[in-house]
Design an enzyme around this catalytic site. Structure first.
Site, short mmCIF file in Angstrom:
data_model
loop_
_atom_site.label_atom_id
_atom_site.label_comp_id
_atom_site.label_asym_id
_atom_site.label_seq_id
_atom_site.Cartn_x
_atom_site.Cartn_y
_atom_site.Cartn_z
N ASN A 124 38.04 38.12 15.56
CA ASN A 124 37.90 37.19 16.69
C ASN A 124 39.30 36.64 16.98
OD1 ASN A 124 37.35 35.07 18.39
ND2 ASN A 124 35.65 34.25 17.19
N LYS A 180 40.37 34.62 13.74
CA LYS A 180 39.29 34.38 12.77
C LYS A 180 38.72 35.75 12.42
CE LYS A 180 37.73 30.17 15.08
NZ LYS A 180 36.70 29.67 15.95
N ARG A 205 35.39 40.49 18.96
CA ARG A 205 34.87 39.58 19.98
C ARG A 205 35.84 39.61 21.17
NH1 ARG A 205 36.19 33.44 20.78
NH2 ARG A 205 34.78 33.00 22.50
N HIS A 218 30.07 32.46 26.08
CA HIS A 218 29.16 32.17 24.96
C HIS A 218 27.90 33.05 25.03
CE1 HIS A 218 30.83 27.79 25.03
NE2 HIS A 218 31.50 28.50 24.15
N HIS A 238 24.59 25.63 24.34
CA HIS A 238 25.60 25.85 23.30
C HIS A 238 26.58 24.69 23.40
CE1 HIS A 238 28.43 28.44 20.87
NE2 HIS A 238 29.25 27.51 21.35
N GLY A 282 29.39 23.03 21.48
CA GLY A 282 30.38 23.01 20.39
C GLY A 282 31.65 22.39 20.93
N GLU A 332 23.48 21.57 17.04
CA GLU A 332 22.76 21.77 15.78
C GLU A 332 22.78 20.54 14.89
OE1 GLU A 332 24.68 25.00 13.66
OE2 GLU A 332 24.62 26.20 15.48
N GLU A 375 28.22 33.24 14.98
CA GLU A 375 28.80 34.25 15.86
C GLU A 375 29.27 35.49 15.11
OE1 GLU A 375 32.22 32.93 18.19
OE2 GLU A 375 31.37 33.99 19.88
P1 ADP Z 1 33.79 25.82 17.89
O1 ADP Z 1 33.65 26.01 19.36
O2 ADP Z 1 35.16 25.38 17.46
O3 ADP Z 1 33.17 26.91 17.03
P2 ADP Z 1 31.65 24.18 16.84
O4 ADP Z 1 30.45 24.89 17.33
O5 ADP Z 1 31.94 24.22 15.38
O6 ADP Z 1 32.92 24.52 17.68
O7 ADP Z 1 31.49 22.63 17.28
C1 ADP Z 1 32.51 21.70 17.03
C2 ADP Z 1 32.03 20.35 17.53
O8 ADP Z 1 30.80 20.00 16.86
C3 ADP Z 1 33.03 19.24 17.24
O9 ADP Z 1 33.15 18.39 18.36
C4 ADP Z 1 32.38 18.50 16.10
O10 ADP Z 1 32.74 17.15 16.05
C5 ADP Z 1 30.91 18.65 16.46
N1 ADP Z 1 30.05 18.34 15.33
C6 ADP Z 1 29.88 19.04 14.18
N2 ADP Z 1 29.02 18.38 13.37
C7 ADP Z 1 28.65 17.25 14.00
C8 ADP Z 1 27.80 16.13 13.70
N3 ADP Z 1 27.13 16.06 12.56
N4 ADP Z 1 27.69 15.16 14.63
C9 ADP Z 1 28.35 15.20 15.79
N5 ADP Z 1 29.15 16.22 16.15
C10 ADP Z 1 29.31 17.21 15.27
#
Ligand code: ADP
Length: 407
Positions: free
Chosen positions: A7, A14, A92, A181, A209, A211, A335, A388
């Protein structure tokens, strides 16, 4: 099959080595800040995944991958001693343009099309292409697959993917909505169908999604019919550092007022905006939620805006579909944050999405998908754990097996 998942980003790499038969991860690698003087690469092997870190200052993304291959065959902790033990490579790819509506095995024709897609994701695709070329040199007999973020969205109808611009921008430059995504939305929809115990083709789903980047997709009968990300992953929701959708006139206004270049404006929208820009604190939702709890007004505003934009997107896709059976939450925020889910769905109960407060608080074991709405909620709310790299490995495995079966 042993699959090396690659990735490659603009300044990150990654990789994971995955044994697809038992869905087992054998190696994880993360290189960050590539191109900067403090660029580092961490490599960790199963079973303990204790990371060893080294500087990769001065190396490009593909040179980091080259180094990782050397580590893979020389480290005493590595499960392999020869690159020939790798059965396939899964790459990816952020942008597949209109060329790719599914994952593919890479051949000469695919390579040519990938080159043409570089201008659609100039920060990401060139790194991925350079990594593919490196692997073809170092593992010339190992099949390589390309798994696209955009492929799942190729089913969108023109009314969803066209922009109201003069048509020639589409014909001349292929400017249209591509989304992103896609692998995650496809997976979240399939997992939700199993949770609901119904065939995916019978369902209307809204997959979220959420993140660092974020997008929401309307999945009708298993197909993406619309999504919030657009020509690039900048459109749509407010994100960690990206603005998401704003009035496009703001862009030219700021450029004129501050006499800044296209690149500077691009950086403001992609790197300085979103949760980071509004909170003035961090792009990380956990940090911003904690500050909001402590009474930080800008942090609270960032969270309120984030929630409001997610609610509006869910509402607009509810209107876009003829039926909605479930809303599916996935990725870091979707999640893990019971608080964000509560804030989002507290405003959507009138549409029939009714969260069960207790189920919402239960922290599932990693990998546990679950329904968090009340039993008779007209529209169910599901939480699905995204992975992923594992999905890319499994898609790669399936492509290679299908190719062997057809030979
Ligand atoms: P990436 O796109 O980098 O893979 P992720 O899917 O890991 O991102 O999501 C990262 C985001 O999820 C960050 O903003 C992080 O703060 C948030 N996050 C992870 N765990 C929690 C939690 N328990 N509560 C609130 N936000 C969270």
């Amino acid at each position: 099959m042993l699959v090396l998942v690659v990735n490659a980003g603009s300044s990150t790499l990654k990789c994971q080595l995955i044994q697809t038969d038992g869905k087992v991860r054998l190696m994880k690698c993360l290189a960050e800040r590539i191109g900067d003087a403090d660029a580092v690469m961490e490599v960790a092997f199963a079973p303990d995944f204790v990371a060893s870190e080294q500087s990769v200052a001065g190396l490009s993304v593909e040179e980091c991958l080259d180094l990782l291959l050397d580590i893979l065959i020389s480290s005493p902790e590595s499960p392999i001693s020869s690159l020939d033990e790798i059965g396939a490579i899964g790459n990816r790819i952020v942008a597949g343009g209109e060329y790719f509506s599914a994952s593919v095995l890479i051949d000469h024709d695919v390579l040519e099309k990938l080159k043409r897609c570089e201008e659609l994701a100039p920060l990401h695709n060139p790194s991925a292409d350079a990594c593919i070329e490196l692997m073809r040199r170092r593992l010339p007999h190992t099949p390589e697959a390309a798994v696209f973020d955009t492929a799942f969205h190729q089913t969108m109808p023109p009314k969803a993917y066209m922009y109201p611009l003069p048509k020639r921008y589409y014909t001349d430059y292929h400017i249209r909505r591509y989304g992103a995504h896609g692998t995650s939305h496809r997976y979240a929809a399939a997992q939700a169908a199993s949770l609901l115990g119904r065939p995916l083709k019978d369902l209307g789903l809204i997959t979220c999604h959420l993140g660092s980047g974020g997008s929401i997709t309307a999945v009708n009968h298993g197909e993406s019919i619309d999504t919030t990300m657009g020509f690039t992953p900048l459109e749509g929701l407010m994100m960690g550092t990206r603005s998401g959708s704003i009035d496009p006139a703001i862009v030219t206004y700021i450029m004129r007022r501050e006499h800044i270049s296209f690149d500077e404006m691009d950086a403001i929208l992609n790197k300085d905006s979103g949760i980071l820009g509004v909170s003035g604190l961090s792009s990380d939702m956990r940090t911003v939620l904690a500050a909001a709890d402590e009474g930080d007004a800008d942090a609270e505003l960032a969270v309120e805006m984030y929630v409001y934009k997610v609610q509006k997107a869910i509402g607009s896709f509810y209107a876009a579909m003829t039926r909605t059976d479930a809303v599916v939450m996935t990725a870091g925020i979707g999640e893990n944050s019971a608080e964000l889910r509560e804030r989002i769905f507290s405003g959507l109960a009138h549409m029939g999405m009714i969260l069960d407060q207790e189920k919402n608080q239960v922290v599932g074991a990693i990998g546990t998908n679950r329904i968090v709405s009340i039993d008779d909620s007209p529209i169910k709310i599901c939480v699905v754990t995204t992975d992923e790299e594992m999905r890319i490995a499994r898609e790669t495995d399936a492509l290679v097996e299908a190719d062997r079966a057809s030979c």
